[in-house]
Write a protein that holds these residues in place. Sequence first.
Motif, PDB file in Angstrom:
ATOM      1  N   LEU A  38      64.699  54.586  -1.571  1.00  0.00           N
ATOM      2  CA  LEU A  38      64.004  55.363  -0.548  1.00  0.00           C
ATOM      3  C   LEU A  38      64.988  56.021   0.407  1.00  0.00           C
ATOM      4  O   LEU A  38      64.809  57.167   0.832  1.00  0.00           O
ATOM      5  CB  LEU A  38      63.034  54.459   0.220  1.00  0.00           C
ATOM      6  N   SER A  45      67.179  58.823  -1.610  1.00  0.00           N
ATOM      7  CA  SER A  45      66.482  59.874  -2.339  1.00  0.00           C
ATOM      8  C   SER A  45      66.610  61.211  -1.611  1.00  0.00           C
ATOM      9  O   SER A  45      66.459  61.291  -0.381  1.00  0.00           O
ATOM     10  CB  SER A  45      64.999  59.522  -2.502  1.00  0.00           C
ATOM     11  N   VAL A  76      57.898  54.192  -1.686  1.00  0.00           N
ATOM     12  CA  VAL A  76      58.288  53.880  -3.064  1.00  0.00           C
ATOM     13  C   VAL A  76      57.361  52.792  -3.596  1.00  0.00           C
ATOM     14  O   VAL A  76      57.142  51.774  -2.924  1.00  0.00           O
ATOM     15  CB  VAL A  76      59.760  53.430  -3.152  1.00  0.00           C
ATOM     16  N   GLY A 126      57.776  51.410   2.432  1.00  0.00           N
ATOM     17  CA  GLY A 126      57.879  52.631   3.230  1.00  0.00           C
ATOM     18  C   GLY A 126      57.526  52.353   4.672  1.00  0.00           C
ATOM     19  O   GLY A 126      57.341  51.196   5.088  1.00  0.00           O
TER      20      GLY A 126
END
Length: 409
Positions: free
Chosen positions: A111, A114, A121, A133
């Motif tokens: 996460l 990215s 995620v 998250g």
Amino acid sequence: MSQHGRLSTLQAAMVVARRDFLAILWSRSFIFFLLGPLFTLGIGMLAGGIGQSVQQSTSRPVLGIIMPAADADALVARAKALEGKLDGVVPELVVLKRLKPGETADPLAALQTSKTNVAAVLSGDLGKPLLTGSEGWINNWQGRVALLAGSAASADPDAYPAIALAPIKRTGVDQARSRLVTAQIGQTVLFMLMMILAGMVLSNLVEEKGNKIIEVLAAAIPMDAVFLGKLFAMLGVSFVGIAVWFGVGTPMWLATGNSLSNFTAPAVGWPMFLGFGIVYFAMGYLVLGSLFLTIGSMASTVRKVQTLSMPVTMLQLINFFFANFAMAKPGTWLEMLAMAIPFSSPFTMLARAAQSPDLWPHALALLWQLMWVVLLVRGGALLFKRRVMMSGPNTGGAKKRWLFRRAAA
């Protein structure tokens, strides 16, 4: 014209109205006054277009997937299948990594590293999914992910019953709510026009008091005629301003893809509603203008005008909010009170025209408002006459000399 050759009050008022109307209409300051709202409208439309473009160009938050390859593919397939059935419910998915048998991955690290717009995620497997998250996103997506994962893991994921549709154009509740929006927009436009245009009365009067033009007019014609003439001249100028703004703004508004069909038609129909808007603007403007003229007669400088006009402006703002509140309670004593108060009555009745098809209340309301216009204009004219005739730097000296002469006699 009277037997002594003097003009009647109405004739003199028309002379003053024609003089003020033409003088303001052909002045350069009025041209800039007209351009002000158009610039504001253009900037607002430009800002709205830019904001919409930025919003459309902003990437949509997506849900990252880190799962075994079979589970990840099943989720993506179910999301595509459900897009047409559950629009806006299924989040957009992006597979960050398909795990091989026995392979693991850290969802938090994925996460944070990215480069795509991943808001959360989903890891684990379809039997025990894990959502990682921020608290807001995982709370928002919890139920959606459960639906998606359950559908993907089901032995018969396509077992959805066919729903027959029986669409209707609009329900009564939808129509009432939509007409409420139309009424609110009408009230807001009416209020903005009145507050923008009523200020011209004050500035014009203060300017003429400073130039001693009022004293010249007072020596030639009755002061009541001066008051009425100025009031109706400003009303005429206001209609010219409104015609220019709507004449320029309407094509711009239509060019952006808007139309009246985007709004629910008022209960009395658009032609009647626009006609009521013009009439109620005139009534409200005459009432407010008479107050502003009276205030202007008591002030000799722009600073004093601003000080004295502030309470009236705040009062009118309160009346607008009161009419807006009463609009949501039709048929109650609050609406009746808002209809009876002369300062809030134009806003309330315009909203009623959008919500109710009955016309007879408008006839009564217009007679009631006309009576208050006559009373306020007459009272304002008397105070205007008294204050203007007493204005000037030598008023105090003249009064003292008159007292000394009386004492000597």
